[in-house]
Design an enzyme around this catalytic site. Structure first.
Site, PDB file in Angstrom:
ATOM      1  N   ASN A  65       3.647  77.460  50.658  1.00  0.00           N
ATOM      2  CA  ASN A  65       2.595  77.534  51.876  1.00  0.00           C
ATOM      3  C   ASN A  65       3.030  76.940  53.209  1.00  0.00           C
ATOM      4  O   ASN A  65       3.544  75.790  53.677  1.00  0.00           O
ATOM      5  CB  ASN A  65       1.446  76.412  51.707  1.00  0.00           C
ATOM      6  CG  ASN A  65       0.545  76.379  52.682  1.00  0.00           C
ATOM      7  OD1 ASN A  65       0.462  77.059  53.677  1.00  0.00           O
ATOM      8  ND2 ASN A  65      -0.431  75.314  52.697  1.00  0.00           N
TER       9      ASN A  65
ATOM     10  N   LYS B 149       1.890  76.931  56.187  1.00  0.00           N
ATOM     11  CA  LYS B 149       0.960  76.113  57.186  1.00  0.00           C
ATOM     12  C   LYS B 149       1.397  76.968  58.536  1.00  0.00           C
ATOM     13  O   LYS B 149       1.832  77.961  58.683  1.00  0.00           O
ATOM     14  CB  LYS B 149       1.415  74.778  57.187  1.00  0.00           C
ATOM     15  CG  LYS B 149       1.138  74.150  55.504  1.00  0.00           C
ATOM     16  CD  LYS B 149       1.191  72.687  55.835  1.00  0.00           C
ATOM     17  CE  LYS B 149       1.379  72.124  54.410  1.00  0.00           C
ATOM     18  NZ  LYS B 149       0.777  70.864  54.070  1.00  0.00           N
TER      19      LYS B 149
ATOM     20  N   HIS C  82      -7.975  74.336  50.983  1.00  0.00           N
ATOM     21  CA  HIS C  82      -6.699  73.331  51.288  1.00  0.00           C
ATOM     22  C   HIS C  82      -7.188  72.042  52.101  1.00  0.00           C
ATOM     23  O   HIS C  82      -8.280  72.518  52.926  1.00  0.00           O
ATOM     24  CB  HIS C  82      -5.743  73.886  51.977  1.00  0.00           C
ATOM     25  CG  HIS C  82      -4.559  73.363  52.036  1.00  0.00           C
ATOM     26  ND1 HIS C  82      -4.311  72.113  53.059  1.00  0.00           N
ATOM     27  CD2 HIS C  82      -3.214  73.191  51.500  1.00  0.00           C
ATOM     28  CE1 HIS C  82      -3.018  71.579  52.720  1.00  0.00           C
ATOM     29  NE2 HIS C  82      -2.478  72.500  51.769  1.00  0.00           N
TER      30      HIS C  82
ATOM     31  N   GLU D  59      -6.158  70.411  54.267  1.00  0.00           N
ATOM     32  CA  GLU D  59      -6.190  70.333  55.762  1.00  0.00           C
ATOM     33  C   GLU D  59      -7.275  71.200  56.407  1.00  0.00           C
ATOM     34  O   GLU D  59      -7.711  70.770  57.413  1.00  0.00           O
ATOM     35  CB  GLU D  59      -4.654  70.899  56.073  1.00  0.00           C
ATOM     36  CG  GLU D  59      -3.688  69.840  56.015  1.00  0.00           C
ATOM     37  CD  GLU D  59      -2.213  70.577  55.642  1.00  0.00           C
ATOM     38  OE1 GLU D  59      -2.177  71.732  55.921  1.00  0.00           O
ATOM     39  OE2 GLU D  59      -1.497  69.840  55.182  1.00  0.00           O
TER      40      GLU D  59
ATOM     41  N   GLU E 156      -4.149  69.187  44.193  1.00  0.00           N
ATOM     42  CA  GLU E 156      -3.134  68.507  45.211  1.00  0.00           C
ATOM     43  C   GLU E 156      -3.751  67.251  45.625  1.00  0.00           C
ATOM     44  O   GLU E 156      -4.814  67.206  46.541  1.00  0.00           O
ATOM     45  CB  GLU E 156      -3.126  69.464  46.538  1.00  0.00           C
ATOM     46  CG  GLU E 156      -2.648  70.837  46.281  1.00  0.00           C
ATOM     47  CD  GLU E 156      -1.858  71.536  47.379  1.00  0.00           C
ATOM     48  OE1 GLU E 156      -0.724  71.691  47.255  1.00  0.00           O
ATOM     49  OE2 GLU E 156      -2.908  71.674  48.319  1.00  0.00           O
TER      50      GLU E 156
ATOM     51  N   GLY F   2       2.498  66.221  51.957  1.00  0.00           N
ATOM     52  CA  GLY F   2       3.228  66.033  53.100  1.00  0.00           C
ATOM     53  C   GLY F   2       3.650  64.494  53.530  1.00  0.00           C
ATOM     54  O   GLY F   2       4.060  64.166  54.445  1.00  0.00           O
TER      55      GLY F   2
ATOM     56  N   SER G 150       4.118  67.245  48.104  1.00  0.00           N
ATOM     57  CA  SER G 150       5.515  66.591  47.898  1.00  0.00           C
ATOM     58  C   SER G 150       6.398  67.184  47.068  1.00  0.00           C
ATOM     59  O   SER G 150       7.285  66.321  46.511  1.00  0.00           O
ATOM     60  CB  SER G 150       5.612  65.050  48.122  1.00  0.00           C
ATOM     61  OG  SER G 150       5.040  64.710  49.388  1.00  0.00           O
TER      62      SER G 150
HETATM   63  C1  PEP Z   1       0.449  71.751  50.688  1.00  0.00           C
HETATM   64  O1  PEP Z   1       0.539  72.056  51.828  1.00  0.00           O
HETATM   65  O2  PEP Z   1      -0.383  72.358  49.882  1.00  0.00           O
HETATM   66  C2  PEP Z   1       1.437  70.917  50.266  1.00  0.00           C
HETATM   67  C3  PEP Z   1       1.407  70.696  48.916  1.00  0.00           C
HETATM   68  O3  PEP Z   1       2.438  70.486  51.207  1.00  0.00           O
HETATM   69  P1  PEP Z   1       3.895  69.317  50.756  1.00  0.00           P
HETATM   70  O4  PEP Z   1       4.474  70.275  49.754  1.00  0.00           O
HETATM   71  O5  PEP Z   1       4.514  69.468  51.900  1.00  0.00           O
HETATM   72  O6  PEP Z   1       3.421  68.378  50.438  1.00  0.00           O
END
Ligand code: PEP
Length: 249
Positions: A12, A14, A97, A99, A166, A172, A207
């Site tokens: 992803n 973003k 998601h 975000e 997640e 992040g 992460s």
């Molecule tokens: C995500 O955006 O779904 C995500 C898991 O980001 P990151 O791997 O940077 O934590």
């Protein structure tokens, strides 16, 4: 999920990526590097979908989008329909998601509309769910996940679907859930999906990086990873694919 399940490494991007650097990313990918049991997919921003579609397909990478609108066309300034995503070659669309839930305010009612519109157009949604840190610390993780999954209660079980667990506190932040937390939570998510009449892959996200990917992907009930930061560089993304290739369960 019948038969063998392919481990999905979904990147992803973003709100990252301009055209020249993104074409260079694709150029740096090896040619069809994934073994049969690993599937590769990337979700660049809308602006890159069309330009990356054919180059990614040439490398054996599926294309996805990061969101979609629930109407199929018309006076919806600034919105992108599922048909438009299909037209660029998208197979996947990320929905729910954290975000978008937390920053844009997307809730279950809207997510369900987007799920249905995606299926009507032949897209496979990757439905993201996850608890905040205070919810985990209060012992409410399963309750939160159950509530987020309840959008699937009225959905026929034969719909193409992938779920991504997640934990919001791991996205992040450089903090990953422990393998015990991941195994335990994935078992709950699979059981809850089953109770709702669904049987699909459950990815872990938060992460994931080349150093921890193998241990995470080896956990029971983990059928791949949804990766943000570590999917932005071709060598890092390829290292995740190699980690997935080394796990055969
Ligand atoms: C995500 O955006 O779904 C995500 C898991 O980001 P990151 O791997 O940077 O934590």
């Amino acid at each position: 999920m019948s038969g063998s399940v392919r481990c999905l490494i979904a990147g992803n991007w973003k709100m990252n990526g301009l055209l020249a650097e993104s074409l260079e990313f694709v150029r740096q990918l090896a040619d069809n590097p994934a073994p049969e049991h690993v599937e590769m997919a990337l979700m660049p921003p809308y602006t890159l979908l069309y330009s990356l579609s054919a180059p990614l397909a040439d490398k054996g990478v599926r294309l996805g989008a990061q969101s979609v609108f629930y109407e199929h066309g018309g006076a919806f300034t600034g919105s992108i329909s599922p048909e438009m995503l299909r037209d660029t070659g998208c197979h996947y669309v990320i929905l729910g998601h954290s975000e978008r839930r937390d920053i844009i305010g997307e809730g279950s009612e809207l997510i369900l509309k987007k799920l249905n519109a995606s299926w009507e157009s032949g897209l496979e949604p990757i439905l993201c769910i996850g608890e905040h840190l205070d919810e985990r610390e209060a012992g409410r993780t399963n309750e939160v996940l159950k509530d987020q999954l309840s959008v699937l209660a009225s959905v026929p079980g034969d719909r193409a679907l992938t779920v991504a667990y997640e934990p919001v506190w791991a996205i992040g932040t450089g903090k990953t859930a422990t393998t015990e937390q991941i195994t335990e939570t994935h078992a709950f998510v699979h059981a809850e999906l089953k109770r709702l009449g669904h049987d699909c892959r459950v990815l872990y996200g938060g992460s994931v990086n080349p150093a921890n990917a193998r241990d995470i992907l080896a956990c029971d009930g983990v059928n791949g990873a949804l990766v943000g930061g570590a999917s932005l560089k071709a060598d890092s993304y390829m290292a995740l694919v190699e980690a997935a290739a080394s796990v055969n369960k």
